[in-house]
Design an enzyme around this catalytic site. Structure first.
Site, PDB file in Angstrom:
ATOM      1  N   ARG A 157      22.175   8.257  16.134  1.00  0.00           N
ATOM      2  CA  ARG A 157      22.409   7.201  17.127  1.00  0.00           C
ATOM      3  C   ARG A 157      23.429   6.149  16.696  1.00  0.00           C
ATOM      4  O   ARG A 157      23.866   5.332  17.504  1.00  0.00           O
ATOM      5  CB  ARG A 157      21.075   6.539  17.497  1.00  0.00           C
ATOM      6  CG  ARG A 157      20.239   7.436  18.397  1.00  0.00           C
ATOM      7  CD  ARG A 157      19.261   6.608  19.183  1.00  0.00           C
ATOM      8  NE  ARG A 157      18.011   6.427  18.468  1.00  0.00           N
ATOM      9  CZ  ARG A 157      17.219   5.372  18.631  1.00  0.00           C
ATOM     10  NH1 ARG A 157      17.561   4.391  19.445  1.00  0.00           N
ATOM     11  NH2 ARG A 157      16.086   5.288  17.961  1.00  0.00           N
ATOM     12  N   ASP A 184      17.132   2.747   5.480  1.00  0.00           N
ATOM     13  CA  ASP A 184      17.484   2.121   6.752  1.00  0.00           C
ATOM     14  C   ASP A 184      16.479   1.036   7.161  1.00  0.00           C
ATOM     15  O   ASP A 184      16.424   0.630   8.309  1.00  0.00           O
ATOM     16  CB  ASP A 184      17.645   3.177   7.858  1.00  0.00           C
ATOM     17  CG  ASP A 184      16.384   4.002   8.062  1.00  0.00           C
ATOM     18  OD1 ASP A 184      15.380   3.753   7.368  1.00  0.00           O
ATOM     19  OD2 ASP A 184      16.403   4.894   8.941  1.00  0.00           O
ATOM     20  N   ALA A 209      56.317 -33.112   2.796  1.00  0.00           N
ATOM     21  CA  ALA A 209      56.178 -32.102   3.850  1.00  0.00           C
ATOM     22  C   ALA A 209      57.226 -31.010   3.724  1.00  0.00           C
ATOM     23  O   ALA A 209      58.383 -31.278   3.427  1.00  0.00           O
ATOM     24  CB  ALA A 209      56.305 -32.779   5.213  1.00  0.00           C
TER      25      ALA A 209
HETATM   26  C1  UD1 Z   1       8.196   7.524  10.341  1.00  0.00           C
HETATM   27  C2  UD1 Z   1       6.698   7.712  10.157  1.00  0.00           C
HETATM   28  C3  UD1 Z   1       5.965   6.857  11.179  1.00  0.00           C
HETATM   29  C4  UD1 Z   1       6.355   5.418  11.043  1.00  0.00           C
HETATM   30  C5  UD1 Z   1       7.889   5.269  11.123  1.00  0.00           C
HETATM   31  C6  UD1 Z   1       8.267   3.866  10.784  1.00  0.00           C
HETATM   32  C7  UD1 Z   1       6.453   9.989   9.327  1.00  0.00           C
HETATM   33  C8  UD1 Z   1       6.080  11.363   9.673  1.00  0.00           C
HETATM   34  N1  UD1 Z   1       6.390   9.101  10.320  1.00  0.00           N
HETATM   35  O1  UD1 Z   1       8.510   8.020  11.625  1.00  0.00           O
HETATM   36  O2  UD1 Z   1       4.552   6.985  10.999  1.00  0.00           O
HETATM   37  O3  UD1 Z   1       5.715   4.645  12.049  1.00  0.00           O
HETATM   38  O4  UD1 Z   1       8.521   6.149  10.191  1.00  0.00           O
HETATM   39  O5  UD1 Z   1       9.614   3.704  11.036  1.00  0.00           O
HETATM   40  O6  UD1 Z   1       6.744   9.697   8.189  1.00  0.00           O
HETATM   41  N2  UD1 Z   1      14.034  10.991   6.290  1.00  0.00           N
HETATM   42  C9  UD1 Z   1      14.551  11.753   5.262  1.00  0.00           C
HETATM   43  N3  UD1 Z   1      14.376  13.097   5.294  1.00  0.00           N
HETATM   44  C10 UD1 Z   1      13.680  13.711   6.300  1.00  0.00           C
HETATM   45  C11 UD1 Z   1      13.150  12.920   7.320  1.00  0.00           C
HETATM   46  C12 UD1 Z   1      13.346  11.568   7.293  1.00  0.00           C
HETATM   47  O7  UD1 Z   1      15.176  11.233   4.346  1.00  0.00           O
HETATM   48  O8  UD1 Z   1      13.550  14.945   6.225  1.00  0.00           O
HETATM   49  C13 UD1 Z   1      14.249   9.545   6.266  1.00  0.00           C
HETATM   50  C14 UD1 Z   1      15.128   9.132   7.427  1.00  0.00           C
HETATM   51  O9  UD1 Z   1      16.467   9.021   7.004  1.00  0.00           O
HETATM   52  C15 UD1 Z   1      14.566   7.788   7.806  1.00  0.00           C
HETATM   53  C16 UD1 Z   1      13.125   7.833   7.364  1.00  0.00           C
HETATM   54  O10 UD1 Z   1      13.014   8.913   6.471  1.00  0.00           O
HETATM   55  O11 UD1 Z   1      15.181   6.762   7.067  1.00  0.00           O
HETATM   56  C17 UD1 Z   1      12.147   7.959   8.498  1.00  0.00           C
HETATM   57  O12 UD1 Z   1      12.359   9.165   9.158  1.00  0.00           O
HETATM   58  P1  UD1 Z   1      12.173   9.342  10.712  1.00  0.00           P
HETATM   59  O13 UD1 Z   1      12.269  10.768  11.047  1.00  0.00           O
HETATM   60  O14 UD1 Z   1      13.051   8.387  11.423  1.00  0.00           O
HETATM   61  O15 UD1 Z   1      10.663   8.873  10.866  1.00  0.00           O
HETATM   62  P2  UD1 Z   1      10.009   8.302  12.151  1.00  0.00           P
HETATM   63  O16 UD1 Z   1       9.953   9.359  13.173  1.00  0.00           O
HETATM   64  O17 UD1 Z   1      10.608   7.012  12.505  1.00  0.00           O
END
Ligand code: UD1
Ligand code: CA
Length: 455
Positions: free
Chosen positions: A16, A103, A379
């Site tokens: 995004r 992030d 000046a």
């Molecule tokens: C996650 C949590 C959720 C919480 C939320 C808070 C899980 C399953 N869920 O959801 O309970 O409320 O964060 O923001 O953990 N990332 C990786 N590798 C991956 C997946 C993610 O490095 O394979 C990193 C992403 O870059 C990101 C963070 O982990 O910074 C969170 O991942 P994202 O998939 O956005 O989690 P949410 O769905 O927001």
């Protein structure tokens, strides 16, 4: 157990953001989000940091050529549980481990410490927050004793669970030993087909462990960034916090909503900062300083009682006590203004050492120059410091007077009490106490007739 390992997840693509740059390198208050997290982690004694990267791993590595953290690559983003699993090989025996996010930039050392303090051999800790709108987050499920027993992701939640306002921030802390034991047990049988880190909570409960729910000091600490809009909103929240800290330390702001700090700013008391000023890098300000609107100050020191008028730009310079600058002054790197100096409108200085009480009030360029005390630069005076190949120095002794519209061709020096007539071009030394007149002598021609128009 005193060792701390800090795992920072930063593998996500950040779709995004619509950017070539990895999301965690987008800047908040002039500094990449990941740097904010690393800085908070650095405040924890003896912490070993492990950054999990995926998209843009090389760019992340290049951004921190000397940084003391390990990097592990998660080539495919199979979920937060899988991401932490990629870091298992980097964890130290008997360490307490906290999971942070690249992030989620505003996490504080205080909260990290609180989380770690709540971990022991049979407790893990989880950072949760009550949100008016919990949409999108994992919901915290508590048993009838109020103990945390599970996290259910939004996409896996039933109606009743969707009504829960306490959510998972994602930040979790537990021992390395338990991560080694439990991460392999996590499956991906869920709505997103991902390995959820959040499943650890139910596993922990099932194994008889207790989960300490910890809350952050402010909601901004756990705010995650997915878009440029969210980044801009968090920037404003953060700037307001910085503005409030500055006001609390004794500096007045005309409008805290029109103040920006990108770096470290420290200030004494009874200062006033007008609207739209920007402070970058490391800036220190004394006391009783007044800064007019639209000023930009970078990596500089401003002494006591200085008055900086509107639209002045100062970079890598030192401004002595009681100096008066601007409006529209440009103070470039290497300028050192003594006390009670004056640098007025449309004056540019660079590598200029200006003695106490000296004045450069209007329309001048003073570069690679050393001025004594109580010098008056008229000046339009220009130091011609560049011969097209090399830079040369101009020296002007104490109490000298340089008449308006003079050009000083460096290398050149004007002795103490020297006097340069207006409009002079000075290319050789002016001895102590001499008057130098370096201009064509005026001739007056009597009886001169104006030209008349040809037919
Ligand atoms: C996650 C949590 C959720 C919480 C939320 C808070 C899980 C399953 N869920 O959801 O309970 O409320 O964060 O923001 O953990 N990332 C990786 N590798 C991956 C997946 C993610 O490095 O394979 C990193 C992403 O870059 C990101 C963070 O982990 O910074 C969170 O991942 P994202 O998939 O956005 O989690 P949410 O769905 O927001
Ligand atoms: Ca997700």
């Amino acid at each position: 157990m005193t060792k701390t390992d800090i795992v920072i997840l930063a593998a996500g693509k950040g779709t995004r953001m619509r950017s070539q740059l990895p999301k965690v390198l987008h800047k908040l208050a002039g500094k990449p989000m990941l740097t904010h997290v690393l800085d908070a982690a650095n405040a924890i004694a003896d912490a070993h940091k492990i950054v999990v990267t995926g998209h843009g791993a090389d760019i992340v590595r290049q951004t921190y050529p000397e940084s003391a953290f390990s990097m592990v690559k998660q080539s495919e983003q199979l979920g937060t549980g899988h991401a932490v699993k990629c870091a298992l090989g980097e964890l130290r025996d008997q360490a307490k481990v906290i999971i942070l996010y690249g992030d989620v930039p505003l996490i504080t050392p205080t909260t990290i410490s609180k989380m770690l303090a709540a971990v022991d051999n049979d407790h893990i800790s989880l950072l949760t927050i009550e949100l008016p709108n919990p949409s999108g987050y994992g919901r915290i499920i508590r048993d009838n004793q109020g103990q945390i027993e599970a996290i259910v992701e939004q996409k896996d939640a039933n109606h009743e669970q969707l009504d829960i306002h306490e959510v998972n921030t994602g930040v979790m802390a537990l021992t390395a030993e338990l991560l080694h034991a439990w991460l392999p047990k996590i499956g991906n049988q869920n709505a997103q087909g991902e390995y959820y880190l959040t499943d650890l909570i139910a596993i922990a409960r099932g194994a008889g462990y207790n989960i300490n729910g910890i809350q952050p000091t402010s909601a901004s600490e756990v705010e995650g960034i997915n878009s440029r809009q969210q980044l801009a909103a968090l920037e404003r929240t953060y700037q307001l916090q910085l503005a409030e800290d500055l006001m609390a330390s004794g500096t007045s702001l005309a409008d805290p909503a029109r103040f920006d700090q990108r770096g470290a700013l420290s200030a004494g008391s009874d200062n006033f900062i007008d609207i739209n000023c920007l402070f970058e890098g490391t800036v220190t300000i004394g006391s009783n300083v007044s800064i007019g609107p639209n000023c930009q100050i970078t990596d500089s020191h401003i002494g006591d009682g200085v008055e900086i008028k509107a639209n002045t730009v100062i970079e890598q310079s030192t401004i002595g006590d009681g100096a008066v600058l601007g409006p529209f002054a440009r103070i470039r790197p290497g300028t050192q203004l003594g006390s009670n100096t004056k640098v007025g409108n449309f004056v540019e200085t660079k590598k200029a050492i200006v003695g106490n009480g000296s004045k450069i009030n209007h329309l001048s360029y003073v570069g690679d120059a050393e001025l004594g005390e109580n010098v008056n630069v008229g000046a339009g005076t220009i130091t011609c410091n560049y011969d097209g190949v090399n830079k040369h120095k101009t020296e002007i002794g104490d109490n000298s007077f340089v008449g308006s519209n003079s050009t000083l061709i460096a290398p050149v020096s004007i002795g103490q009490d020297g006097f340069v007539a207006a409009g002079s071009t000075i290319s050789s030394e002016v001895p102590v106490g001499h008057l130098a007149v370096g201009r064509a002598k005026q001739r007056n021609i009597p009886g001169w007739k104006r030209p008349t128009k040809n037919n």
